[in-house]
Design a protein around this motif. Structure first.
Motif, short mmCIF file in Angstrom:
data_model
loop_
_atom_site.label_atom_id
_atom_site.label_comp_id
_atom_site.label_asym_id
_atom_site.label_seq_id
_atom_site.Cartn_x
_atom_site.Cartn_y
_atom_site.Cartn_z
N HIS A 1 0.82 -1.21 0.00
CA HIS A 1 0.00 0.00 0.00
C HIS A 1 0.86 1.26 0.00
O HIS A 1 0.36 2.35 -0.25
CB HIS A 1 -0.91 0.02 1.23
CG HIS A 1 -1.82 -1.16 1.32
ND1 HIS A 1 -1.52 -2.27 2.07
CD2 HIS A 1 -3.02 -1.41 0.72
CE1 HIS A 1 -2.50 -3.16 1.94
NE2 HIS A 1 -3.41 -2.67 1.14
N ILE A 2 2.14 1.11 0.31
CA ILE A 2 3.05 2.26 0.36
C ILE A 2 4.44 1.83 -0.07
O ILE A 2 4.91 0.74 0.28
CB ILE A 2 3.09 2.88 1.78
CG1 ILE A 2 4.00 4.11 1.80
CG2 ILE A 2 3.49 1.88 2.84
CD1 ILE A 2 3.88 4.95 3.07
N LEU A 3 5.08 2.66 -0.87
CA LEU A 3 6.47 2.47 -1.28
C LEU A 3 7.32 3.49 -0.54
O LEU A 3 7.11 4.70 -0.67
CB LEU A 3 6.64 2.68 -2.78
CG LEU A 3 5.86 1.78 -3.73
CD1 LEU A 3 6.05 2.25 -5.16
CD2 LEU A 3 6.29 0.33 -3.58
N ILE A 4 8.28 3.03 0.24
CA ILE A 4 9.22 3.91 0.94
C ILE A 4 10.56 3.74 0.24
O ILE A 4 11.21 2.70 0.36
CB ILE A 4 9.31 3.56 2.43
CG1 ILE A 4 7.92 3.67 3.07
CG2 ILE A 4 10.30 4.48 3.14
CD1 ILE A 4 7.85 3.15 4.49
N LEU A 5 10.96 4.75 -0.53
CA LEU A 5 12.11 4.63 -1.42
C LEU A 5 13.21 5.60 -1.00
O LEU A 5 13.05 6.82 -1.07
CB LEU A 5 11.69 4.93 -2.86
CG LEU A 5 10.49 4.13 -3.40
CD1 LEU A 5 10.15 4.58 -4.82
CD2 LEU A 5 10.78 2.64 -3.37
N ASP A 6 14.33 5.05 -0.54
CA ASP A 6 15.47 5.85 -0.09
C ASP A 6 16.56 5.79 -1.16
O ASP A 6 17.23 4.79 -1.33
CB ASP A 6 15.98 5.30 1.24
CG ASP A 6 16.96 6.25 1.94
OD1 ASP A 6 17.43 7.19 1.28
OD2 ASP A 6 17.23 6.06 3.13
N GLU A 7 16.68 6.87 -1.93
CA GLU A 7 17.64 7.00 -3.04
C GLU A 7 17.52 5.85 -4.04
O GLU A 7 18.46 5.08 -4.26
CB GLU A 7 19.08 7.11 -2.52
CG GLU A 7 19.36 8.38 -1.74
CD GLU A 7 19.31 9.66 -2.59
OE1 GLU A 7 19.10 9.55 -3.81
OE2 GLU A 7 19.46 10.75 -2.03
N PRO A 8 16.36 5.71 -4.69
CA PRO A 8 16.18 4.60 -5.64
C PRO A 8 16.83 4.82 -7.00
O PRO A 8 16.90 3.89 -7.80
CB PRO A 8 14.65 4.55 -5.79
CG PRO A 8 14.22 5.98 -5.60
CD PRO A 8 15.14 6.53 -4.55
N LEU B 1 9.47 9.42 -0.59
CA LEU B 1 10.64 9.46 -1.45
C LEU B 1 11.78 10.28 -0.85
O LEU B 1 11.58 11.43 -0.46
CB LEU B 1 10.23 10.06 -2.81
CG LEU B 1 11.22 10.00 -3.97
CD1 LEU B 1 11.58 8.56 -4.31
CD2 LEU B 1 10.62 10.69 -5.18
N VAL B 2 12.94 9.65 -0.73
CA VAL B 2 14.17 10.35 -0.38
C VAL B 2 15.07 10.25 -1.61
O VAL B 2 15.45 9.15 -2.02
CB VAL B 2 14.89 9.70 0.83
CG1 VAL B 2 16.19 10.44 1.14
CG2 VAL B 2 13.98 9.69 2.04
N THR B 3 15.38 11.38 -2.22
CA THR B 3 16.18 11.36 -3.45
C THR B 3 16.90 12.67 -3.67
O THR B 3 16.43 13.72 -3.21
CB THR B 3 15.30 11.04 -4.68
OG1 THR B 3 16.12 11.01 -5.86
CG2 THR B 3 14.20 12.08 -4.87
N HIS B 4 18.05 12.60 -4.38
CA HIS B 4 18.74 13.83 -4.76
C HIS B 4 18.31 14.27 -6.17
O HIS B 4 18.84 15.25 -6.68
CB HIS B 4 20.26 13.63 -4.72
CG HIS B 4 20.77 12.61 -5.70
ND1 HIS B 4 20.97 11.28 -5.37
CD2 HIS B 4 21.12 12.71 -7.00
CE1 HIS B 4 21.43 10.63 -6.42
NE2 HIS B 4 21.53 11.48 -7.44
#
Length: 613
Positions: free
Chosen positions: A447-454, A479-482
């Motif tokens: 139900h949720i995607l937790i994406l750390d620097e994908p 989303l954690v991303t640069h």
């Protein structure tokens, strides 16, 4: 500045470059793009003299100083600051000579040369670069050996930016950076008064700083003026023209061949047929249509939950006795697409681990929705994959009740076709491992995607596919991303992680960029005004997305409902044909009414959506 002429280079029997040419003039900022493995890094090594061409030449203007990022720092016992200062070889040599205590005229010459090189301001300049790349003041006098590989790469990048040069070569410089340092680097490179050649999958940087794009494709170097968006438009137009030319070629060839086939045996037409044959020979080969590589991701559809996925009330979290985040109060629903903003070390990854269940709240109340399924992606997880197994074998372990074909279909939905699905993990590229990890964590329809620097190992094509997949996904995204572009394209809610707190950020990404640069004193009043105008446009776009998203979601739900109702109708009609029943007839009438009402709702929503698109 750099003139590449008829370049050829091979690795074994494989051609990397064949008769490739390009010219890079002084002061230009060039983006070097192309598929992974096409030869971009190899070209850098050829320019630097680390490899030698098999044919052709690379002419570099006399006295041109070229800087690049050192991949393997030899002396890790030196401090961060000294590592950067020592990258100025001329200045270091003069200081080394001073230690030998020269006297008289030579001593005066050394001090004069140091003054010319700006030695007095060098520590301040080096410190400013290191600060921009995320190092604290306390870090500067620590030895490199105390830092991780990622932070050492930041130090190597700082050294490349500091050292005197006329041309700077950067290969994926943002891979080890967070969003905030990426913003600083983009601003730094934009103001750089030297030639720059950059390999990057970061669309924002390629758009903001580049005035020329060189595509490495089919062993050639193809030059396009303008930034990345301009390059894409030009390439699309070129491809469209080639398709038209190929169509005309085929029509001409077919027409000539038909004439020859019909009249070559007739004496009265023999000369004309012969003439057409010669015309066919002069046509040559058909125009070659460029093969556009495409990747598509498809996240499995999640069951819709009615309540909030998470509710946090006065939650604090951290590691052991250390509290990283405190007094968190927020709720997350299934249609949220959230980006976490904030510098490295502020707690973005800690928050992601809290939501994913990898750490637990130290205090406060945290409520989860019933039946909640969570998918968590962190880049280090690719290193934990069993490298001796294939993607199929790893997926099969999680899909024991599933048919073989469905396992392959699931992997293919993340760009891993059968040949890759049957290749051991050890032989997959970084991007393929990232896609494999995404496929594995989504098997249970989360139900949720937790994406750390994908995106660290994803090229631009794969990043575009990820954007489309996240926008189509009916679950929540953290989303954690640069990657600035992905945040803008996907996220409609921004949370700022700063000073041990998490708060809503009410501006848009252009506002945030200016906020970061203001902290470094980098934004002028004029730039701020321009940023404000752009921010208004972006806010309007964000508001439009906020209007469109629920309409699309409701239409999608209605489409599913119609599909279910239509199947029920077909079954009822089939039953009535076989054996008429008055009760079934009544049910069919009510079903037809519900189908009609659902269709009308869909049409009404479509009418509301049309003017917004």
């Amino acid at each position: 500045m750099i003139d590449i002429s008829s370049l050829s280079y091979h690795i074994g029997k494989r051609s990397i470059f064949e008769d490739a040419s390009a010219f890079i003039d002084k002061g230009h900022k060039v983006g070097l793009v192309g598929l992974n493995g096409c030869g971009k890094t190899t070209l850098f090594k050829l320019i630097l003299g680390q490899l030698y061409p098999d044919g052709g030449i690379i002419n570099i203007s006399k006295d041109t100083r070229i800087a690049s990022v050192e991949q393997d720092i030899k002396d890790i016992n030196q401090t961060i600051l000294n590592h950067v200062l020592n990258s100025d070889k001329q200045m270091k040599a003069l200081y080394d000579e001073l230690e030998k205590k020269p006297t008289g005229l030579r001593l005066a010459e050394i001090y004069d040369q140091l003054d010319t090189l700006g030695a007095h301001s060098a520590p301040a300049r080096a410190s400013a670069i290191l600060s921009g790349l995320g190092f604290s003041e306390q870090d500067l006098n620590k030895p490199l050996k105390e830092f991780s590989g990622g932070w050492r790469m930041r130090a190597a990048l700082a050294a490349a930016l500091f050292m005197p040069s006329d041309c700077l070569l950067l290969d994926e410089p943002t891979n080890h950076l967070d969003l905030e340092t990426s913003i600083w680097l983009e601003d730094c490179l934009e103001k750089l008064d030297k030639t720059l050649i950059i390999i990057s999958h970061d669309r924002e940087i390629l758009n903001k700083i580049c005035d020329k794009i060189i595509l490495v494709d089919e062993c050639k170097l193809k030059v396009f003026n303008g930034n990345y968006d301009s390059y894409e438009r030009q390439r699309h137009e070129q491809t469209e023209q080639i398709i038209k030319d190929a169509k005309r070629y085929e029509e001409t060839r077919r027409h000539l061949q038909a004439f020859v086939d019909r009249f070559r045996a007739k004496a009265t037409k023999a000369k004309q047929a012969q003439s057409r044959l010669k015309m066919l020979e002069r046509l040559g080969d058909a125009p070659k249509i460029p093969l556009e590589r495409s990747v598509r991701f498809t996240f499995p559809e999640a069951q819709v939950l009615d309540s909030y996925l998470f509710t946090l009330e006065n939650v604090s979290c951290g590691y052991g006795d250390k509290t990283v985040l405190k007094d968190i109060n927020l709720s997350i629903s299934q249609d949220d697409k959230i980006a976490l903003l904030g510098a490295n070390g502020n707690g973005k990854s800690t928050f992601a681990k809290l939501l994913s269940g990898h750490i637990f709240a130290q205090s406060g109340k945290m409520t989860y929705a019933r039946k909640l399924k969570i998918a968590y992606f962190a880049q280090h997880q690719t290193e934990l994959l069993d490298i001796e197994k294939t993607p199929y074998e790893l997926a099969r372990e999680k899909m024991l009740e599933t048919k073989e074909a469905q396992v392959y279909t699931h992997l293919a939905s993340f760009g891993l076709e059968k040949s890759k699905a049957d290749t051991v993990v050890e032989k997959l590229s970084g991007g393929e491992k990232s896609r494999l990890l995404l496929s594995l964590i989504t098997i249970e329809n989360p139900h949720i995607l937790i994406l750390d620097e994908p995106t660290n190992h994803l090229d631009i094509v794969s990043r575009r596919a990820l954007i489309e997949a996240l926008n189509d996904y009916n679950g929540a995204v953290i989303l954690v991303t640069h990657d600035f572009h992905i945040i803008e394209a996907v996220c409609d809610r921004l949370l700022l992680v700063e000073n041990h707190q998490i708060s809503s950020y009410d501006g848009d990404m252009e506002d945030y960029k200016n906020y970061i640069l203001r902290n470094w004193g980098k934004v002028s009043d004029k730039e701020r005004a321009q940023g404000g105008a752009q921010a208004q446009k972006r806010r309007a776009a964000a508001q439009l997305r906020a209007q469109v998203a629920p309409l699309k979601k409701e239409m999608k739900n209605l489409e599913k409902k119609l599909e279910t109702l239509t199947k029920q109708k077909e079954m009822l009609e089939k039953s009535l044909i076989q054996n008429f029943d008055s009760q079934l007839s009544i049910e069919l009438a009510f079903l037809n009414k519900e189908i009609s009402e659902t269709e009308n709702k869909w049409l009404d929503l479509s009418g509301q959506l049309e003017p917004l698109l």
